[in-house]
Design an enzyme around this catalytic site. Structure first.
Site, mmCIF file in Angstrom:
data_model
loop_
_atom_site.group_PDB
_atom_site.id
_atom_site.type_symbol
_atom_site.label_atom_id
_atom_site.label_comp_id
_atom_site.label_asym_id
_atom_site.label_seq_id
_atom_site.Cartn_x
_atom_site.Cartn_y
_atom_site.Cartn_z
ATOM 1 N N ILE A 26 -8.248 -4.341 0.676
ATOM 2 C CA ILE A 26 -7.557 -3.910 -0.544
ATOM 3 C C ILE A 26 -6.963 -5.153 -1.209
ATOM 4 C CG2 ILE A 26 -5.711 -2.434 -1.467
ATOM 5 C CD1 ILE A 26 -8.068 -0.875 -0.166
ATOM 6 N N ILE B 63 0.833 -1.209 0.000
ATOM 7 C CA ILE B 63 0.000 0.000 0.000
ATOM 8 C C ILE B 63 0.869 1.262 0.000
ATOM 9 C CG2 ILE B 63 -1.550 1.373 1.461
ATOM 10 C CD1 ILE B 63 -3.150 -1.147 2.002
ATOM 11 N N LYS C 217 7.837 12.657 15.385
ATOM 12 C CA LYS C 217 8.868 13.255 16.244
ATOM 13 C C LYS C 217 10.130 13.566 15.435
ATOM 14 C CE LYS C 217 9.825 14.016 20.624
ATOM 15 N NZ LYS C 217 8.978 15.026 21.278
ATOM 16 N N LYS D 296 -4.168 0.421 16.179
ATOM 17 C CA LYS D 296 -4.747 1.364 15.213
ATOM 18 C C LYS D 296 -5.701 2.355 15.901
ATOM 19 C CE LYS D 296 -2.748 -0.334 11.456
ATOM 20 N NZ LYS D 296 -1.646 0.350 10.777
ATOM 21 N N ASP E 212 14.367 1.091 11.810
ATOM 22 C CA ASP E 212 13.325 0.477 12.638
ATOM 23 C C ASP E 212 12.529 1.603 13.300
ATOM 24 O OD1 ASP E 212 11.760 -0.839 14.550
ATOM 25 O OD2 ASP E 212 13.324 -2.332 14.966
ATOM 26 N N SER F 224 -4.116 3.861 8.959
ATOM 27 C CA SER F 224 -4.864 3.222 10.034
ATOM 28 C C SER F 224 -5.594 1.994 9.487
ATOM 29 C CB SER F 224 -5.812 4.259 10.653
ATOM 30 O OG SER F 224 -6.449 3.730 11.781
HETATM 31 C C1 HXC Z 1 1.755 -15.239 17.432
HETATM 32 C C2 HXC Z 1 3.719 -14.104 16.969
HETATM 33 C C3 HXC Z 1 3.540 -14.315 15.576
HETATM 34 C C4 HXC Z 1 2.373 -15.051 15.154
HETATM 35 C C5 HXC Z 1 5.367 -13.186 15.869
HETATM 36 N N1 HXC Z 1 4.870 -13.408 17.091
HETATM 37 N N2 HXC Z 1 4.588 -13.726 14.922
HETATM 38 N N3 HXC Z 1 2.843 -14.547 17.879
HETATM 39 N N4 HXC Z 1 1.513 -15.480 16.114
HETATM 40 N N5 HXC Z 1 2.143 -15.308 13.868
HETATM 41 C C6 HXC Z 1 5.437 -13.017 18.363
HETATM 42 C C7 HXC Z 1 6.805 -13.623 18.610
HETATM 43 O O1 HXC Z 1 6.699 -14.959 19.078
HETATM 44 C C8 HXC Z 1 7.365 -12.685 19.659
HETATM 45 O O2 HXC Z 1 6.792 -12.943 20.930
HETATM 46 C C9 HXC Z 1 6.823 -11.342 19.231
HETATM 47 O O3 HXC Z 1 5.678 -11.601 18.392
HETATM 48 C C10 HXC Z 1 7.824 -10.545 18.440
HETATM 49 O O4 HXC Z 1 8.215 -11.326 17.312
HETATM 50 P P1 HXC Z 1 9.568 -11.040 16.512
HETATM 51 O O5 HXC Z 1 9.587 -11.941 15.350
HETATM 52 O O6 HXC Z 1 10.721 -11.058 17.469
HETATM 53 O O7 HXC Z 1 9.371 -9.509 16.120
HETATM 54 P P2 HXC Z 1 9.870 -8.780 14.858
HETATM 55 O O8 HXC Z 1 11.050 -9.457 14.227
HETATM 56 O O9 HXC Z 1 10.025 -7.372 15.248
HETATM 57 O O10 HXC Z 1 8.659 -8.944 13.835
HETATM 58 C C11 HXC Z 1 7.521 -8.158 13.952
HETATM 59 C C12 HXC Z 1 6.324 -8.882 13.400
HETATM 60 C C13 HXC Z 1 6.583 -9.283 11.951
HETATM 61 C C14 HXC Z 1 5.097 -7.979 13.486
HETATM 62 C C15 HXC Z 1 6.099 -10.082 14.250
HETATM 63 O O11 HXC Z 1 5.543 -10.093 11.471
HETATM 64 C C16 HXC Z 1 6.749 -8.110 11.071
HETATM 65 O O12 HXC Z 1 7.628 -7.283 11.221
HETATM 66 N N6 HXC Z 1 5.961 -7.935 10.097
HETATM 67 C C17 HXC Z 1 6.060 -6.740 9.225
HETATM 68 C C18 HXC Z 1 5.404 -6.979 7.980
HETATM 69 C C19 HXC Z 1 3.928 -7.108 8.165
HETATM 70 O O13 HXC Z 1 3.422 -7.858 8.974
HETATM 71 N N7 HXC Z 1 3.214 -6.382 7.363
HETATM 72 C C20 HXC Z 1 1.805 -6.587 7.259
HETATM 73 C C21 HXC Z 1 1.125 -5.363 7.452
HETATM 74 S S1 HXC Z 1 -0.534 -5.579 6.950
HETATM 75 P P3 HXC Z 1 7.567 -13.806 22.075
HETATM 76 O O14 HXC Z 1 6.622 -13.820 23.237
HETATM 77 O O15 HXC Z 1 7.794 -15.167 21.481
HETATM 78 O O16 HXC Z 1 8.835 -13.074 22.371
HETATM 79 C C22 HXC Z 1 -1.371 -4.714 8.010
HETATM 80 C C23 HXC Z 1 -2.839 -4.683 7.740
HETATM 81 C C24 HXC Z 1 -3.536 -4.158 8.929
HETATM 82 O O17 HXC Z 1 -0.877 -4.158 8.909
HETATM 83 C C25 HXC Z 1 -5.008 -4.103 8.851
HETATM 84 C C26 HXC Z 1 -5.654 -4.722 7.710
HETATM 85 C C27 HXC Z 1 -7.132 -4.568 7.662
#
Ligand code: HXC
Length: 271
Positions: free
Chosen positions: A206, A34, A142, A177, A82, A159
């Site tokens: 989307i 997006i 910020k 959000k 980050d 959002s």
């Molecule tokens: C449960 C999960 C999980 C899952 C991660 N965790 N994935 N828990 N189910 N599928 C937990 C981990 O076990 C850990 O907890 C904690 O989350 C942090 O995980 P990390 O992998 O260490 O974090 P990080 O490397 O910073 O990754 C962040 C993330 C990752 C959110 C988990 O998926 C990411 O960065 N994604 C970015 C891309 C993304 O998702 N984009 C999509 C956006 S779409 P513990 O307890 O084990 O330490 C979107 C749409 C919104 O936002 C609305 C649509 C309508």
């Protein structure tokens, strides 16, 4: 529908082709679907851009591709940024100003999402999404604030609509959000007097996006038939709203949430 824009966007657009000439847009999450298309629209309409992400290779590659959309465009890709770390963003702002001269517009789009039921959602998982989506939006404003104030800039937070009602397995994202909307409201009032506008865009379903693919449930009625406007949204719909909200046509618009969802949340959303 393809997920990237072409020069056809300028021909089809209701906007002047050079409306953003001389302006710079700073986009977190800009290599994602997006936010990438939001950036493409701004670049096609004359802006230079910087996109930021955690993945160096993906961010650089996306920046190169976006830059090729318009002869003379400059698009920086800054990886290893980050949004949870404000210093990381401040360094990106310094690099942007050194390379592109200024920042006029900010899209805070970096987001994290996964489906997890409450019982399997750890405190750290909840906090991770709050930190990326909400703290990340705060940190982005910020870090950019001096540029925004100097250039009478504008901010868009990306959002969602899923916190308007209860969406299972999305408590972390819904809470984040809702916070983003509240942050936007407060900052719109605080920063209005210094000439900075803030608004949210809340995309609905989307097509061809990571979020859409993960969150769309199997339904008896095809989703496009459920949407009051009769179709799934496109990234271009979000790009068009972005172009409007940053434009002089929206110079008296701040503190609003533009829901771009074809009316879907009004009938209970897609989940
Ligand atoms: C449960 C999960 C999980 C899952 C991660 N965790 N994935 N828990 N189910 N599928 C937990 C981990 O076990 C850990 O907890 C904690 O989350 C942090 O995980 P990390 O992998 O260490 O974090 P990080 O490397 O910073 O990754 C962040 C993330 C990752 C959110 C988990 O998926 C990411 O960065 N994604 C970015 C891309 C993304 O998702 N984009 C999509 C956006 S779409 P513990 O307890 O084990 O330490 C979107 C749409 C919104 O936002 C609305 C649509 C309508």
């Amino acid at each position: 529908m393809p997920n990237t824009l072409t020069q056809q966007y300028i021909q089809d657009s209701v906007w002047k082709p050079d409306i953003y000439k001389g302006k710079v847009v700073f986009v977190t999450g800009g290599a994602g679907t997006i936010c990438r298309v939001q950036t493409e629209a701004m670049v096609l309409l004359g802006a230079n851009a910087v996109i930021l992400g955690r993945n160096e290779q993906k961010t650089q590659a996306a920046a190169k591709e976006i830059e090729q959309l318009r002869p003379g465009a400059r698009v920086l890709g800054l990886g290893n940024v980050d949004v949870r770390k404000v210093q990381s963003l401040k360094e990106a702002v310094d690099k942007t100003v050194a390379e592109l001269g200024r920042i006029d517009y900010v899209i805070a789009g970096a987001a994290g999402n996964f489906l997890a039921d409450f019982n399997h959602l750890s405190s750290n998982a909840f906090k991770t999404v709050i930190d990326i989506d909400l703290l990340g939006s705060f940190n982005t404003v910020k870090a950019c604030f001096e540029q925004l104030r100097k250039n009478k800039g504008a901010v868009i937070f990306v959002s969602a609509t899923l916190h308007y009602y209860g969406v299972p397995f999305q408590s972390h994202v819904g809470a984040a959000k809702a916070g983003v909307d509240a942050l936007m409201n407060a900052l719109a009032v605080e920063l209005g007097p210094v000439g900075v506008r803030l608004n949210c865009i809340a995309p609905g379903l989307i097509g061809n996006t990571e979020g859409g693919a993960r969150l769309s449930p199997p339904t008896e009625v095809p989703l496009d038939q459920k949407v009051p406007l009769g179709r799934i949204g496109s990234t271009t719909d979000i790009a068009d709203s972005t172009v409007y909200l940053f434009s002089p046509a929206a110079s008296y618009v701040t503190g609003t949430i533009s829901v771009v969802d074809g009316g879907l949340w009004q009938i209970g959303g897609f989940l």
